[in-house]
Scaffold this motif. Sequence first.
Motif, mmCIF file in Angstrom:
data_model
loop_
_atom_site.group_PDB
_atom_site.id
_atom_site.type_symbol
_atom_site.label_atom_id
_atom_site.label_comp_id
_atom_site.label_asym_id
_atom_site.label_seq_id
_atom_site.Cartn_x
_atom_site.Cartn_y
_atom_site.Cartn_z
ATOM 1 N N CYS A 127 0.372 -2.473 -18.905
ATOM 2 C CA CYS A 127 -0.054 -2.995 -17.600
ATOM 3 C C CYS A 127 -0.926 -4.238 -17.795
ATOM 4 N N LYS A 128 -0.504 -5.326 -17.239
ATOM 5 C CA LYS A 128 -1.259 -6.579 -17.345
ATOM 6 C C LYS A 128 -2.386 -6.641 -16.319
ATOM 7 N N LYS A 129 -2.182 -5.991 -15.180
ATOM 8 C CA LYS A 129 -3.182 -5.940 -14.124
ATOM 9 C C LYS A 129 -3.376 -4.494 -13.708
ATOM 10 N N ILE A 130 -4.641 -4.126 -13.442
ATOM 11 C CA ILE A 130 -4.945 -2.752 -13.051
ATOM 12 C C ILE A 130 -5.848 -2.752 -11.825
ATOM 13 N N GLY A 131 -5.434 -2.012 -10.814
ATOM 14 C CA GLY A 131 -6.284 -1.765 -9.665
ATOM 15 C C GLY A 131 -6.830 -0.346 -9.750
ATOM 16 N N ALA A 132 -8.061 -0.154 -9.350
ATOM 17 C CA ALA A 132 -8.664 1.178 -9.367
ATOM 18 C C ALA A 132 -8.956 1.619 -7.941
ATOM 19 N N VAL A 133 -8.590 2.865 -7.645
ATOM 20 C CA VAL A 133 -8.792 3.451 -6.316
ATOM 21 C C VAL A 133 -9.754 4.615 -6.461
ATOM 22 N N GLY A 134 -10.794 4.643 -5.642
ATOM 23 C CA GLY A 134 -11.757 5.730 -5.716
ATOM 24 C C GLY A 134 -11.922 6.429 -4.385
ATOM 25 N N TYR A 135 -11.675 7.729 -4.378
ATOM 26 C CA TYR A 135 -11.871 8.531 -3.174
ATOM 27 C C TYR A 135 -13.150 9.343 -3.330
ATOM 28 N N LEU A 185 -12.014 1.501 -2.297
ATOM 29 C CA LEU A 185 -12.754 2.737 -2.090
ATOM 30 C C LEU A 185 -12.437 3.300 -0.713
ATOM 31 N N ALA A 186 -12.337 4.624 -0.623
ATOM 32 C CA ALA A 186 -12.232 5.286 0.668
ATOM 33 C C ALA A 186 -13.350 6.303 0.769
ATOM 34 N N HIS A 187 -14.100 6.247 1.887
ATOM 35 C CA HIS A 187 -15.266 7.103 2.134
ATOM 36 C C HIS A 187 -16.057 7.375 0.837
ATOM 37 N N PRO A 188 -16.690 6.331 0.284
ATOM 38 C CA PRO A 188 -17.371 6.452 -1.015
ATOM 39 C C PRO A 188 -18.618 7.324 -0.961
ATOM 40 N N SER A 189 -18.952 7.890 -2.122
ATOM 41 C CA SER A 189 -20.197 8.636 -2.263
ATOM 42 C C SER A 189 -20.878 8.257 -3.569
ATOM 43 N N GLY A 209 -12.496 7.976 15.058
ATOM 44 C CA GLY A 209 -11.870 9.272 15.262
ATOM 45 C C GLY A 209 -11.616 10.078 14.013
ATOM 46 N N VAL A 210 -12.176 9.641 12.871
ATOM 47 C CA VAL A 210 -11.961 10.382 11.631
ATOM 48 C C VAL A 210 -13.299 10.601 10.925
ATOM 49 N N ALA A 211 -13.279 11.546 9.982
ATOM 50 C CA ALA A 211 -14.491 11.910 9.252
ATOM 51 C C ALA A 211 -14.297 11.702 7.750
ATOM 52 N N HIS A 212 -15.380 11.895 7.020
ATOM 53 C CA HIS A 212 -15.363 11.785 5.556
ATOM 54 C C HIS A 212 -14.199 12.595 4.978
ATOM 55 N N GLY A 213 -13.454 11.967 4.072
ATOM 56 C CA GLY A 213 -12.334 12.639 3.420
ATOM 57 C C GLY A 213 -10.990 12.381 4.054
ATOM 58 N N PHE A 214 -10.943 11.593 5.126
ATOM 59 C CA PHE A 214 -9.703 11.428 5.883
ATOM 60 C C PHE A 214 -8.560 10.861 5.050
ATOM 61 N N ALA A 215 -8.859 10.018 4.072
ATOM 62 C CA ALA A 215 -7.804 9.325 3.318
ATOM 63 C C ALA A 215 -7.100 10.231 2.319
ATOM 64 N N VAL A 216 -7.669 11.418 2.045
ATOM 65 C CA VAL A 216 -7.057 12.362 1.108
ATOM 66 C C VAL A 216 -6.873 13.738 1.731
ATOM 67 N N ARG A 217 -7.919 14.219 2.416
ATOM 68 C CA ARG A 217 -7.940 15.626 2.839
ATOM 69 C C ARG A 217 -7.887 15.809 4.349
#
Length: 252
Positions: free
Chosen positions: A131-139, A162-166, A217-225
């Motif tokens: 992989c020449k380029k890498i994106g990192a996703v953090g939930y 990042l989605a709803h970071p902690s 209309g959404v709460a913490h964790g919406f992007a995964v759970r």
Amino acid sequence: MASSLPGPCCYQGVKHAGVAKGSLSKIGDIEIYTVHPETPSDKGVLILTDIIGHRFINVQLIADQFAANGYTAMIPDLFHGDPVPLNRPGEFDMQAWRNGEYHPTGTAPLPENIDPIIDSCITELRTTLDCKKIGAVGYCFGAKYVVRHLQPERGEVDAGFLAHPSHVTEDELRGINGPLAIAAAETDRIFPAEKRHQSESILQETGKPYQISLFSGVAHGFAVRGDIQERAVRFAKETAFIQCLQWFGEYL
């Protein structure tokens, strides 16, 4: 802090239906989930999970979506086999878990134990998977480590989302050396409006490209759970994923 410590909302949610297309393997003693695009790609996505961990079908399905969009996707076990079960029943002490008191060997989910896992995954993506380029996703929990690995002294990932970071500290956020996007929830005691505005100010200071999207209309964790049977949650989850794809399309 730019976002607060994890709490009960970090392991509550809804399990999604689906069959994962990737596979489990190991880098040393660390288990990973990996899925490849149909056409070979030189771009990778490293997904750093919430405390439910890499075997959670919801996050595996998200990895599969990245692969369907042309990325080699990898999810490592950040917790040395000790994630928190979804909707964990009974009494649970989050701080005790963070201190490693639930782990059979006392291994705590702290930077000194998690950073080396991420380093190994990035090396695997860069070398073995080319992989020449890498994106990192953090939930949620994983967001902290996207920010940490977007630092000048590391320079290991090229863009972050990042989605709803902690548990991201102000200094960690202030130290980023690459583009960063955030998807935030309207209702989120971990990343409330105060922390979101503070993060925006810090990101302005960095001079790096940034984006913050707020979903009503959404709460913490919406992007995964989130419960995708609810229209607002489904829309926010899908739109946050598209936000990430567009971000990586621009900066990877």
